[in-house]
Design a protein around this motif. Structure first.
Motif, short mmCIF file in Angstrom:
data_model
loop_
_atom_site.label_atom_id
_atom_site.label_comp_id
_atom_site.label_asym_id
_atom_site.label_seq_id
_atom_site.Cartn_x
_atom_site.Cartn_y
_atom_site.Cartn_z
N GLU A 1 -49.83 -26.21 -12.48
CA GLU A 1 -49.39 -25.14 -13.37
C GLU A 1 -50.30 -23.93 -13.25
O GLU A 1 -49.83 -22.78 -13.20
N LEU B 1 -49.34 -20.13 -12.00
CA LEU B 1 -49.64 -18.93 -12.79
C LEU B 1 -50.49 -17.95 -12.00
O LEU B 1 -50.30 -16.72 -12.09
N THR C 1 -48.44 -12.91 -14.61
CA THR C 1 -49.07 -13.79 -15.60
C THR C 1 -50.15 -13.04 -16.37
O THR C 1 -51.07 -12.46 -15.77
N THR D 1 -53.35 -15.72 -20.79
CA THR D 1 -52.60 -16.97 -20.64
C THR D 1 -53.23 -17.84 -19.57
O THR D 1 -53.41 -19.05 -19.75
N LEU D 2 -53.57 -17.21 -18.43
CA LEU D 2 -54.20 -17.96 -17.35
C LEU D 2 -55.54 -18.53 -17.79
O LEU D 2 -55.84 -19.70 -17.53
#
Length: 206
Positions: free
Chosen positions: A75, A79, A85, A89-90
């Motif tokens: 995942e 990203l 992205t 969030t990363l």
């Protein structure tokens, strides 16, 4: 789990003896020599038998944790490959992954402890004989300087003294115990020596 040998092994990697006529330079993998010694192989066989249940539990849990972590890693890679992205969030995903990975490593270390300590104790007993074994092998082959393989750009197989050191270890260390004293800790036998950790035997069945 590769083995990290105690200070006696590391120090012996640069042993030199008085030069003689046509003296040579050689390389040797001292960690491999310890692992390949008959005493260490016998100890590992004993450990694999005596601690089979603990080793099987370690292997099963290691595989389960790997299966749990792999999707999280994929995942993150997805990203990272997406320029849209959001960095926050990363970063959140990376932090979560690292936290879980560290927890998994702590859990596995606890599961490895029952068979890791006997392995470290056996390893240390063989490592105590590395320096005299190195000196004897060097004298027999008229080697005046011994270096680690990674320090050499190019060397012929004939210049590898590892097998000779194994033979010397086999002559000097017939057997070792896999039952450490109650208060024994890796490296404590060498008072004042540089600390070095010993890693458990690599479990089978992975």
């Amino acid at each position: 789990m590769k083995i990290l040998l105690k200070a006696a092994v590391a120090a012996a990697a640069f042993v030199a003896i008085p030069a003689a006529a046509q003296a040579q330079v050689a390389t040797a993998d001292l960690g491999a020599a310890v692992e390949q010694s008959a005493a260490m192989k016998a100890a590992q066989t004993q450990i694999q038998t005596q601690y089979k249940a603990q080793i099987d539990a370690f292997n099963a849990r290691q595989q389960a944790l790997a299966a749990e972590l792999q999707p999280l890693q994929r995942e993150i890679q997805t990203l990272q490959a997406n320029s849209a992205t959001p960095p926050a969030t990363l970063q959140q995903k990376v932090t979560a992954y690292r936290t879980r990975e560290q927890a998994a490593q702590r859990e596995l270390a606890g599961l490895a402890a029952p068979f890791g300590r006997p392995s470290a104790y056996a390893q240390e007993q063989v490592a105590d004989k590395v320096e005299p074994a190195v000196r004897a092998a060097m004298a027999a082959k008229n080697v005046s300087l011994l270096v680690r393989p990674e320090a050499v750009l190019l060397a012929l197989p004939a210049g590898d003294l590892t097998a000779d050191i194994v033979s010397q270890l086999n002559a000097q260390v017939k057997t070792v115990s896999i039952t450490p004293p109650a208060n024994w800790q890796p490296g404590q036998a060498k008072a004042g020596a540089a600390p070095a950790a010993a890693t458990p035997a690599k479990p089978t069945g992975r």
